[in-house]
Design a protein around this motif. Sequence first.
Motif, short mmCIF file in Angstrom:
data_model
loop_
_atom_site.label_atom_id
_atom_site.label_comp_id
_atom_site.label_asym_id
_atom_site.label_seq_id
_atom_site.Cartn_x
_atom_site.Cartn_y
_atom_site.Cartn_z
N THR A 1 14.71 -0.17 -9.89
CA THR A 1 15.60 0.11 -11.02
C THR A 1 16.72 -0.93 -11.06
O THR A 1 17.03 -1.49 -12.11
CB THR A 1 16.19 1.53 -10.87
OG1 THR A 1 15.12 2.45 -10.73
CG2 THR A 1 17.01 1.92 -12.07
N ARG B 1 15.35 -4.32 -12.21
CA ARG B 1 15.11 -4.41 -13.66
C ARG B 1 16.41 -4.41 -14.45
O ARG B 1 16.45 -4.91 -15.56
CB ARG B 1 14.22 -3.24 -14.10
CG ARG B 1 12.80 -3.34 -13.56
CD ARG B 1 12.03 -2.06 -13.78
NE ARG B 1 10.75 -2.09 -13.10
CZ ARG B 1 9.90 -1.07 -13.07
NH1 ARG B 1 10.22 0.05 -13.70
NH2 ARG B 1 8.76 -1.18 -12.45
N GLN B 2 17.46 -3.79 -13.86
CA GLN B 2 18.74 -3.74 -14.59
C GLN B 2 19.56 -5.01 -14.41
O GLN B 2 20.30 -5.39 -15.30
CB GLN B 2 19.58 -2.56 -14.07
CG GLN B 2 19.35 -1.27 -14.81
CD GLN B 2 20.27 -0.17 -14.27
OE1 GLN B 2 21.36 -0.42 -13.81
NE2 GLN B 2 19.78 1.06 -14.36
N VAL C 1 18.58 8.05 -25.80
CA VAL C 1 17.42 8.49 -25.01
C VAL C 1 16.96 9.85 -25.51
O VAL C 1 15.77 10.11 -25.68
CB VAL C 1 17.78 8.56 -23.51
CG1 VAL C 1 16.63 9.12 -22.70
CG2 VAL C 1 18.17 7.20 -23.00
N ARG D 1 7.68 5.27 -20.13
CA ARG D 1 7.30 4.13 -19.31
C ARG D 1 8.14 2.92 -19.70
O ARG D 1 8.62 2.18 -18.83
CB ARG D 1 5.81 3.84 -19.51
CG ARG D 1 5.33 2.69 -18.66
CD ARG D 1 3.84 2.61 -18.63
NE ARG D 1 3.26 3.71 -17.87
CZ ARG D 1 2.14 4.34 -18.20
NH1 ARG D 1 1.51 4.03 -19.31
NH2 ARG D 1 1.69 5.30 -17.45
N THR D 2 8.34 2.73 -21.01
CA THR D 2 9.16 1.60 -21.46
C THR D 2 10.59 1.73 -20.96
O THR D 2 11.19 0.78 -20.47
CB THR D 2 9.15 1.51 -23.00
OG1 THR D 2 7.80 1.37 -23.42
CG2 THR D 2 9.95 0.33 -23.49
N LEU D 3 11.13 2.95 -21.06
CA LEU D 3 12.49 3.17 -20.55
C LEU D 3 12.58 2.76 -19.09
O LEU D 3 13.54 2.11 -18.65
CB LEU D 3 12.89 4.64 -20.71
CG LEU D 3 13.29 5.08 -22.11
CD1 LEU D 3 13.51 6.59 -22.15
CD2 LEU D 3 14.57 4.37 -22.57
N LEU E 1 10.66 0.65 -17.56
CA LEU E 1 10.46 -0.80 -17.41
C LEU E 1 11.70 -1.59 -17.81
O LEU E 1 11.91 -2.69 -17.32
CB LEU E 1 9.26 -1.25 -18.26
CG LEU E 1 7.89 -0.95 -17.64
CD1 LEU E 1 6.78 -1.34 -18.59
CD2 LEU E 1 7.72 -1.68 -16.31
N ILE E 2 12.52 -1.04 -18.72
CA ILE E 2 13.73 -1.80 -19.07
C ILE E 2 14.92 -1.42 -18.19
O ILE E 2 16.04 -1.80 -18.48
CB ILE E 2 14.10 -1.69 -20.57
CG1 ILE E 2 14.48 -0.26 -20.94
CG2 ILE E 2 12.97 -2.22 -21.46
CD1 ILE E 2 15.06 -0.14 -22.34
N GLY E 3 14.64 -0.66 -17.13
CA GLY E 3 15.69 -0.46 -16.13
C GLY E 3 16.24 0.95 -16.00
O GLY E 3 17.17 1.18 -15.24
N TYR E 4 15.69 1.92 -16.75
CA TYR E 4 16.15 3.31 -16.58
C TYR E 4 15.53 3.88 -15.32
O TYR E 4 14.36 3.61 -15.01
CB TYR E 4 15.75 4.17 -17.79
CG TYR E 4 16.74 4.06 -18.93
CD1 TYR E 4 17.74 5.01 -19.09
CD2 TYR E 4 16.69 3.00 -19.82
CE1 TYR E 4 18.67 4.89 -20.11
CE2 TYR E 4 17.61 2.88 -20.86
CZ TYR E 4 18.60 3.83 -21.00
OH TYR E 4 19.52 3.73 -22.00
N SER E 5 16.33 4.66 -14.58
CA SER E 5 15.79 5.25 -13.35
C SER E 5 15.02 6.51 -13.73
O SER E 5 15.30 7.13 -14.76
CB SER E 5 16.92 5.61 -12.40
OG SER E 5 17.76 6.56 -13.00
N PRO E 6 14.03 6.92 -12.89
CA PRO E 6 13.28 8.16 -13.18
C PRO E 6 14.23 9.36 -13.35
O PRO E 6 13.99 10.21 -14.20
CB PRO E 6 12.40 8.31 -11.95
CG PRO E 6 12.25 6.95 -11.40
CD PRO E 6 13.51 6.22 -11.71
N ARG F 1 17.20 9.41 -14.62
CA ARG F 1 17.83 9.39 -15.95
C ARG F 1 16.85 9.73 -17.04
O ARG F 1 17.21 10.33 -18.06
CB ARG F 1 18.43 8.01 -16.21
CG ARG F 1 19.88 7.96 -15.82
CD ARG F 1 20.50 6.68 -16.26
NE ARG F 1 21.17 6.82 -17.55
CZ ARG F 1 22.18 6.03 -17.91
NH1 ARG F 1 22.59 5.11 -17.11
NH2 ARG F 1 22.74 6.18 -19.08
#
Lengths: 214, 400
Positions: A81, A84-85, B4, B308-310, B312-317, B319
């Motif tokens: 995480t 990616r951030q 979200v 999945r996209t969320l 991949l763009i850096g959201y934690s599970p 969140r």
Amino acid sequence: MNSIVLDNTLPNVFLGRGDTKSDIWRQQVTLEKGKTYLVEASSGTGKSSLCSFIIGYRKDFDGSILFDGTDSRKLHTSDWTQLRQRHISMLFQELRLFPELTAMENVEIKNSLTGFKTRKEIEGWFQALGIADKMQSPVRLLSFGQQQRVAMIRALVQPFDFLLADEPISHLDETNSRVMAAIMMEEAHRQGAGIVTTSIGKHMDLPYDKTLCL
Amino acid sequence: MKLVWKLLRRHISLPQFAGFFFANLLGMLIVLLSLQVYRDVKPIFSEEDGFIRPDYLILSKRISALNAIGLGSVNTFSEREIRELESQPFAKRVGAFTASKYKVSCSMGIDGVAQIGTEMFFESVPDAFVDVDLKKWHFSEGDDFVPIIVPKTYLAIYNFGFAQSQNLPKLSEGVVGMVEMTIAMRGNGRNEYIKGRVIGFSTRLNTILAPESFIRWSNERYAPEAEAEPSRIILEVSNPADDAIVNYINGKGYEMEDDKLDAGRMTFFLRLVSGIVMLVGLLISLLSFYILMLSIYLLVEKNTEKMRTLLLIGYSPARVALPYQLLTIGMNAAVLLITACMLCWLRTLYLQRLHTVFPQMTAGSVWAALLLGVALFVIISLANALIIRRRINRIWNNKS
């Protein structure tokens, strides 16, 4: 993060093949921060797979990928995480935008996570890329070329050491791809980041340090 | 978070969630209401006089015509009989009633002027069987005061029979509690007095009760030679509805104060019925939980790509899971709140009716049911949150 090392990496689906001729697969490749790379490939050589391996979406590969010497397989969920951030930004070939959100919301959903850019800066990019009038339109109503530009802006609203751009200009005309290349380079320079773009023919006009054939 | 939520609320099926909501509401209400009714109604059967609990039985021997003229078998319990009773599997504790063996008379007066007097007697049971505040219930040698518990019927006889016909004032329980009695005890060549006061009334126990220490001391003092075999036995049983008790008692030819057993049976029956009803409620709750989980699975399934996209763009599970977790917890909380309100409302309805039938009843508290509601809420919400998180983890691991 200063380097990404691809150490003897090969997608599992290629494991049976003996005749792998590539600058990346089964090689030791170091991608350095601050440099610009072009990965040229024809279809089916594993270009998108490479991006998926680096971003941690897929793990079906042989060999290893090292971030500053740390094996990517040893990273935990929270490490990915963070990565990616803050360290690797990705412009997906299939864009991965949210069709039910507007163009602006698609960018904001990322920026609200990182808090990296001001609304003004984002609007400036929309302006520069010629889609300022589409900011409040649902992204599904935009053309693929316009969507590509939105996805690019989304990829830039975060701190990164590397920007992976998987076929970023496949649907853009000369002018727009030049503008996009300029914005990308400017942001990468500001952050001192490396750029890895892939292409299956038409590629961005950038001062590449190295071209790798997949 | 707002964006979200805007993304993930797509595909939420209102009918499915409404189905869960009402099923859970119904289940929860049944569970809590059955517990509440049980707690409110139980005192009617078991704690009416707050003196003897329902799981106590009082045994005596039958008095026949032969006994009455001094022939026939004795009507006291021997040492051996008590031990045999103690060894029965249904018996938890056995205590003997001990009667006073000397002459007792009592007079009541106001301002030292004797108004009424009567011959009487005392009995005692071991203190452990007395369910009143033990602070008031004690006597030690040298005390000039003895606490007494009398049957409620005595007061009724006085008020409605005696006082009425003699133009005497009627007495409430409170007033009787204030009246000081002078108790005269005669025997063994002594004639002595002691003060006494009624500290409680019993509707079930048909005797005048004094502390055991007092009876022991006074029997020794006024009737040292009298035999001390008890004529009544108090028996604590684990389950008053046990057939073995009735069989044993009938077999021995003992007599039992019946209403105790009835109350015990009623309590047992009440417990059984509310247990079954509660089980049905829990089952409905469980099914509603199942509906919710199916809806969530479906929702996650339909929104998998977005999630999945969320990621991949850096959201934690964590969140990504949060909106659905908050949604379910919010719904559970709403269910709890509405259930609590409905419970209180329904309770006032049935309590009104119960009060007209049993005016003297004291209802139980509502806290136990509310606590159970909160516990259910916590368990269900935790399970919901956990399952949602696991689904998101599956997406993270590319398993769906």
